[in-house]
Design an enzyme around this catalytic site. Sequence first.
Site, PDB file in Angstrom:
ATOM      1  N   GLU A  30       0.824  -1.229   0.000  1.00 10.99           N
ATOM      2  CA  GLU A  30       0.000   0.000   0.000  1.00 10.99           C
ATOM      3  C   GLU A  30       0.850   1.268   0.000  1.00 10.99           C
ATOM      4  O   GLU A  30       0.701   2.148   0.854  1.00 10.99           O
ATOM      5  CB  GLU A  30      -0.980  -0.008   1.175  1.00 10.99           C
ATOM      6  CG  GLU A  30      -2.057  -1.060   1.001  1.00 10.99           C
ATOM      7  CD  GLU A  30      -3.266  -0.909   1.913  1.00 10.99           C
ATOM      8  OE1 GLU A  30      -3.183  -0.167   2.907  1.00 10.99           O
ATOM      9  OE2 GLU A  30      -4.298  -1.537   1.619  1.00 10.99           O
TER      10      GLU A  30
ATOM     11  N   GLU B 254      -5.055  -8.433  -1.531  1.00  5.06           N
ATOM     12  CA  GLU B 254      -5.819  -8.259  -0.284  1.00  5.06           C
ATOM     13  C   GLU B 254      -7.263  -7.949  -0.618  1.00  5.06           C
ATOM     14  O   GLU B 254      -7.541  -7.019  -1.379  1.00  5.06           O
ATOM     15  CB  GLU B 254      -5.270  -7.124   0.587  1.00  5.06           C
ATOM     16  CG  GLU B 254      -4.089  -7.488   1.429  1.00  5.06           C
ATOM     17  CD  GLU B 254      -3.722  -6.406   2.435  1.00  5.06           C
ATOM     18  OE1 GLU B 254      -4.624  -5.759   2.998  1.00  5.06           O
ATOM     19  OE2 GLU B 254      -2.508  -6.215   2.637  1.00  5.06           O
TER      20      GLU B 254
HETATM   21  C1  BGP Z   1      -4.586  -3.100   4.595  1.00 10.24           C
HETATM   22  C2  BGP Z   1      -3.262  -3.529   5.169  1.00 10.24           C
HETATM   23  C3  BGP Z   1      -3.298  -4.782   5.975  1.00 10.24           C
HETATM   24  C4  BGP Z   1      -4.606  -5.070   6.677  1.00 10.24           C
HETATM   25  C5  BGP Z   1      -5.848  -4.647   5.925  1.00 10.24           C
HETATM   26  C6  BGP Z   1      -7.142  -4.682   6.715  1.00 10.24           C
HETATM   27  O1  BGP Z   1      -4.615  -1.717   4.491  1.00 10.24           O
HETATM   28  O2  BGP Z   1      -2.332  -3.720   4.144  1.00 10.24           O
HETATM   29  O3  BGP Z   1      -2.167  -4.820   6.788  1.00 10.24           O
HETATM   30  O4  BGP Z   1      -4.596  -4.858   7.995  1.00 10.24           O
HETATM   31  O5  BGP Z   1      -5.698  -3.358   5.382  1.00 10.24           O
HETATM   32  O6  BGP Z   1      -7.239  -3.557   7.548  1.00 10.24           O
HETATM   33  P1  BGP Z   1      -7.595  -3.645   9.067  1.00 10.24           P
HETATM   34  O7  BGP Z   1      -6.624  -4.591   9.676  1.00 10.24           O
HETATM   35  O8  BGP Z   1      -7.448  -2.284   9.580  1.00 10.24           O
HETATM   36  O9  BGP Z   1      -8.992  -4.137   9.128  1.00 10.24           O
END
Ligand code: BGP
Length: 493
Positions: free
Chosen positions: A197, A383
């Site tokens: 990201e 993701e």
């Molecule tokens: C993305 C990140 C991850 C992950 C995901 C879900 O932005 O790359 O590391 O955590 O989001 O977000 P969250 O954990 O805040 O629900």
Amino acid sequence: MRFPETFLWGGATADFQYEGGFNEDGRGLLTCDFVSDGNLNTTRVVTYKLPDGTLGKVSWKEDLPEGAVPCFDENTYYPSHYAVDGYHRIHEDIELMAGMGLTVYRFSLCWTRIFPTGFEETPNEAGLKYYEEVIDDLLAHEMEPLVTICHDEIPVAMYEKFDGWSSREAIDCYVKMAKAVVDRYKGKVKYWLTFNEINAVCGFSNLGTHKADQMTTFRAAHNMFLASAITTKYIHEVDPKAMVGTMYASSPAYPATCKPEDVFKQMQVRRRLFYFSDVMIRGYYPSYAPTLWEYFGGEGCKIDVTEEDAKILLEGHLDFYSFSFYRTTTVNTQSKLNWNNMSPDLNPYLPSTAWGWPIDPMGIRYVLNEVYDRYQCPLFIVENGMGEVDQLDEKGYVNDDYRIKYLIDHFRQIRKAICLDHIPVLGYTMWGIIDLVSLSTGEMKKRYGFISVDMDDKGNGTKNRGTKESYNWMKAFMEDQTIIGEDDEELIV
Ligand code: BGP
């Protein structure tokens, strides 16, 4: 309609949300080791110490005061320290992943396991060996390792010495680390991601990239572009079969209305994402870059791209575009963008998760088309997933039929993008394949996995693994992909 035979299916994690073992086998401290827990109503905080010994606290999104260093507070719980104990249970977890028939696992390398401060001359053998065993185990289970070299993190020593990515010195530290891992794992790892990201760097001041003002963000990004390009070129030289990408937070923003001003605003907001991928995939800065620099930095503000920099960017452009897709938003001329450059304006046509993240399966087909039209390179969805409150029984089982529906709806749209829109998509890794600590809130309650973990928001629990109904469903899907059925929506041309 069928997914290609070569399509990779799997799941993803990040080291500091999954591993724990924060002080084992020579691992140094990351800035995120100083970030407290939190939840939807309380922000995560960092405790700091001033040179005169005064203590204070700031939100993890703010800068520390001048001269302050992060420090531990014995009354605070730090989720990254033990996380979900992946450091000790990774082989058990790989067994469970392989049990679903998955073919890829995306994980990130902990920088400070390899170089504990970032400044050592030679890597820490225990860190290199740890990930080597992970990679070997994956290959033994016929799963591809998809390796994120850096997932939103930096050694705290680099943060304290020169404010992380604000300084060009960070480039050498990163490249040294990247070359060490590439030298060790070349021939075994086919897919590399240089950063996670990267377009969200403006949100990660206290997670360690740089100070939070916007112009510093652009400078930090420029240093990251160079580090990525040098690494990409190196990977291509030492392992011509490997492919390199970077991951972009790519959830679409739609115009809130058909008012031309709203539509134009939406295009401008999208450029705050494409700024990053235009440089890294095309290999040069886009025409609108100076507009962004001046908008955020004031008249005359610019990034000084030297001839040498331009050459590095061009020679090290990426092979594929990888992205996260979670929550689409809307924008109009009044929208206030948050730290992640996301509009908080919700779409009235979409339902949301318990954390208010809109669920928009068609949005994933939209973004696949949008990005492919722009770059004509392969795409990888690294993701996507549904963070929900799962009610686990004593064996860790939950009937998460809402997650199964979420996956079916998204998989159908991805299949349409491949079969109807002819987009080359390399694979899909669900976030997180196993329950792990939330990045944004620090909670455990926000669960994503096929695999459950017996642990609460404060780290209490056995950390034993269980399997959810979605685990059984994914296993069945891997055996027979027609179980997602067809929907009756017409082909839109
Ligand atoms: C993305 C990140 C991850 C992950 C995901 C879900 O932005 O790359 O590391 O955590 O989001 O977000 P969250 O954990 O805040 O629900």
